[in-house]
Enzyme design. Structure first.
Site, PDB file in Angstrom:
ATOM      1  N   GLU A  17       0.837  -1.208   0.000  1.00  0.00           N
ATOM      2  CA  GLU A  17       0.000   0.000   0.000  1.00  0.00           C
ATOM      3  C   GLU A  17       0.871   1.256   0.000  1.00  0.00           C
ATOM      4  O   GLU A  17       1.881   1.306   0.704  1.00  0.00           O
ATOM      5  CB  GLU A  17      -0.885  -0.026   1.246  1.00  0.00           C
ATOM      6  CG  GLU A  17      -2.240   0.559   1.040  1.00  0.00           C
ATOM      7  CD  GLU A  17      -3.073  -0.258   0.059  1.00  0.00           C
ATOM      8  OE1 GLU A  17      -3.131   0.123  -1.120  1.00  0.00           O
ATOM      9  OE2 GLU A  17      -3.647  -1.260   0.480  1.00  0.00           O
ATOM     10  N   GLY A 106     -17.145   4.922  -4.882  1.00  0.00           N
ATOM     11  CA  GLY A 106     -16.474   5.815  -3.929  1.00  0.00           C
ATOM     12  C   GLY A 106     -16.139   5.171  -2.594  1.00  0.00           C
ATOM     13  O   GLY A 106     -15.974   5.860  -1.600  1.00  0.00           O
ATOM     14  N   SER A 111     -13.796   1.945  -8.237  1.00  0.00           N
ATOM     15  CA  SER A 111     -14.847   2.119  -9.242  1.00  0.00           C
ATOM     16  C   SER A 111     -14.382   3.106 -10.310  1.00  0.00           C
ATOM     17  O   SER A 111     -14.732   2.963 -11.486  1.00  0.00           O
ATOM     18  CB  SER A 111     -16.134   2.606  -8.586  1.00  0.00           C
ATOM     19  OG  SER A 111     -15.892   3.759  -7.798  1.00  0.00           O
ATOM     20  N   SER A 112     -13.542   4.069  -9.926  1.00  0.00           N
ATOM     21  CA  SER A 112     -13.106   5.045 -10.940  1.00  0.00           C
ATOM     22  C   SER A 112     -12.142   4.415 -11.941  1.00  0.00           C
ATOM     23  O   SER A 112     -12.247   4.662 -13.149  1.00  0.00           O
ATOM     24  CB  SER A 112     -12.499   6.289 -10.305  1.00  0.00           C
ATOM     25  OG  SER A 112     -11.565   5.946  -9.335  1.00  0.00           O
ATOM     26  N   GLU A 144      -6.475  10.271 -15.237  1.00  0.00           N
ATOM     27  CA  GLU A 144      -6.802  10.609 -13.841  1.00  0.00           C
ATOM     28  C   GLU A 144      -5.828  11.655 -13.286  1.00  0.00           C
ATOM     29  O   GLU A 144      -6.230  12.589 -12.604  1.00  0.00           O
ATOM     30  CB  GLU A 144      -6.808   9.340 -12.980  1.00  0.00           C
ATOM     31  CG  GLU A 144      -7.333   9.618 -11.596  1.00  0.00           C
ATOM     32  CD  GLU A 144      -8.007   8.428 -10.922  1.00  0.00           C
ATOM     33  OE1 GLU A 144      -8.369   7.455 -11.605  1.00  0.00           O
ATOM     34  OE2 GLU A 144      -8.165   8.497  -9.692  1.00  0.00           O
ATOM     35  N   ASP A 156      -4.198   0.728  -9.532  1.00  0.00           N
ATOM     36  CA  ASP A 156      -5.622   0.418  -9.726  1.00  0.00           C
ATOM     37  C   ASP A 156      -5.940   0.097 -11.185  1.00  0.00           C
ATOM     38  O   ASP A 156      -6.631  -0.869 -11.490  1.00  0.00           O
ATOM     39  CB  ASP A 156      -6.492   1.602  -9.256  1.00  0.00           C
ATOM     40  CG  ASP A 156      -6.198   1.988  -7.815  1.00  0.00           C
ATOM     41  OD1 ASP A 156      -5.598   1.172  -7.099  1.00  0.00           O
ATOM     42  OD2 ASP A 156      -6.556   3.113  -7.420  1.00  0.00           O
ATOM     43  N   TYR A 206      -3.679  12.143   0.808  1.00  0.00           N
ATOM     44  CA  TYR A 206      -2.968  11.306  -0.172  1.00  0.00           C
ATOM     45  C   TYR A 206      -1.850  12.126  -0.813  1.00  0.00           C
ATOM     46  O   TYR A 206      -0.702  11.710  -0.859  1.00  0.00           O
ATOM     47  CB  TYR A 206      -3.959  10.818  -1.231  1.00  0.00           C
ATOM     48  CG  TYR A 206      -3.368   9.861  -2.242  1.00  0.00           C
ATOM     49  CD1 TYR A 206      -3.322   8.495  -1.989  1.00  0.00           C
ATOM     50  CD2 TYR A 206      -2.864  10.313  -3.461  1.00  0.00           C
ATOM     51  CE1 TYR A 206      -2.790   7.610  -2.914  1.00  0.00           C
ATOM     52  CE2 TYR A 206      -2.330   9.430  -4.389  1.00  0.00           C
ATOM     53  CZ  TYR A 206      -2.303   8.086  -4.120  1.00  0.00           C
ATOM     54  OH  TYR A 206      -1.769   7.211  -5.037  1.00  0.00           O
TER      55      TYR A 206
END
Ligand code: GLA
Length: 374
Positions: A17, A106, A111-112, A144, A156, A206
């Protein structure tokens, strides 16, 4: 008429991560929840999209695409993909898109990325562009980063594009080399627990973590007299040399990243050997690092992990994704899944928190496309 049907899954990260933007190692997998995108061509230069899960519709002109300033909306991800494809010189046809999703929107299950990769694959199928999936993932990341304005890493989009049923995806984010590692623990499932905490702090924290990592690199170079292109090149002995001189916060961040890369290597070895118990232990270590050193967990995620780990038959648990809310994952014997859910529900009730949501999954397939000639 040509009709394209694309299925683009969500993902969870098994381990690794906040390492992708540090040129490190990650090991996500595609999940069994997915987005379905139906695309038919239009004669003009417009894209229309209806997002059934949100009950929204939107449309735009392909000749009028400008990067987002301000808070992005769902349609901006689609615009971003069209923009990135065109920037790279690929044709983008007008199209009507219909989007359905079993991925909760979200909640940190990408999902994005599913929307981006799914739309890219659908538009390419309409225009006849044959773009390898790795390139597709990179274009979606660019969309993105540069169009939507979120500085995400590559994990992702690659997980959505390149996942394989029954496998985890080990990615070296420096070389972009990847391999599929069997992930089908006998008699076990992966339980996804959605804390339902909206990651409102997510974007700013982030970006702050990314800056802290950059700052750590600069300071490490000053302290050691050597330059490090990324935290991937920093070794435990470099950190020991800098301990006490590197500001405490930056030390923690760097130590977490260095250790997490190591845990991904160890996890890949454990999974190749079918040693899920060892992998479970590494998941626990990852969560503690995220909680105490990288500081991106939250009370709800910690409670999910702690409660799950107290149930016999649970091999490991950790938060997954960016953090500050979103989901945790629990690797558990199928026979104890019910009990894990009940205990987490009770623990949340005691705190007076909203009931979390549960999904159990195995490793699902990456994006697939179907052409239907009607
Ligand atoms: C988000 C980003 C990914 C990655 C994770 C943290 O999901 O989109 O690129 O950085 O956070 O591991």
């Amino acid at each position: 008429m040509l009709k394209i049907m694309v299925t683009a899954p969500g993902r969870v990260n098994l381990i690794g991560e906040h390492t992708d933007y540090n040129q490190g190692l990650v090991m996500p997998m595609a999940i069994e929840l997915a987005m379905k995108i139906e695309a038919v061509p239009r004669q003009d230069r417009r894209i229309t999209a209806s997002a059934l899960p949100l009950n929204r519709q939107a449309a735009f002109d392909l000749e009028e695409l400008a990067p987002v300033s301000g808070r992005p909306r769902w349609i901006d991800y689609i615009k971003g993909v069209c923009w990135a494809l065109r920037e790279a010189g690929y044709p983008v046809p007008g199209a009507d898109l219909k989007i359905r999703s079993s991925i909760p929107i979200g909640s940190g299950l990408s999902s994005s990325a599913a929307l981006e990769v799914g739309v890219a694959v659908a538009l390419n199928a309409l225009s006849g562009t044959e773009l390898p999936l790795l390139e597709t993932a990179l274009l979606c990341q660019k969309a993105e980063n540069q169009y939507v304005g979120v500085r995400c890493g590559i994990m992702d989009q690659m997980a959505v594009a390149l996942g394989r049923e029954g496998h985890a995806l080990l990615i070296d984010c420096r070389s972009l080399e990847y391999s599929h590692i069997p992930f089908s623990p006998e008699g076990c499932r992966l339980l996804i627990v959605d804390s339902r905490v909206q990651r409102s702090l997510g974007a700013s924290e982030y970006n702050r973590r990314r800056e802290e990592c950059e700052e750590a690199l600069e300071q490490l170079a000053k302290i050691t007299g050597r330059s490090f292109p990324s935290l991937r090149e920093v070794k435990p002995e470099d950190l020991r040399e800098a301990e006490g001189r590197l500001p405490e916060l930056l030390f923690r961040r760097s130590r977490y990243v260095v250790e997490e890369n190591r845990r991904v290597e160890d996890s890949a070895r454990a999974l190749r050997a079918g040693d899920y118990a060892a992998f479970g232990e590494l998941m626990k270590g990852s969560h503690l690092g995220l909680r105490d050193l990288y500081q991106v967990s939250c009370a709800e995620l910690d409670l999910i992990v702690e409660t799950a780990l107290a149930v016999p038959g649970v091999l490991g648990a950790r938060m997954t994704g960016a953090g500050f809310g979103g989901c945790a994952i629990v690797l558990a014997k199928s026979s104890v899944l019910e009990e894990v859910q009940a205990r987490i529900r009770e623990a949340f009730q005691r705190e007076g928190w909203r009931e979390p949501l549960f999904y159990s999954t195995g490793a699902g397939a990456g994006v697939t496309v179907q052409r239907i000639q009607a």
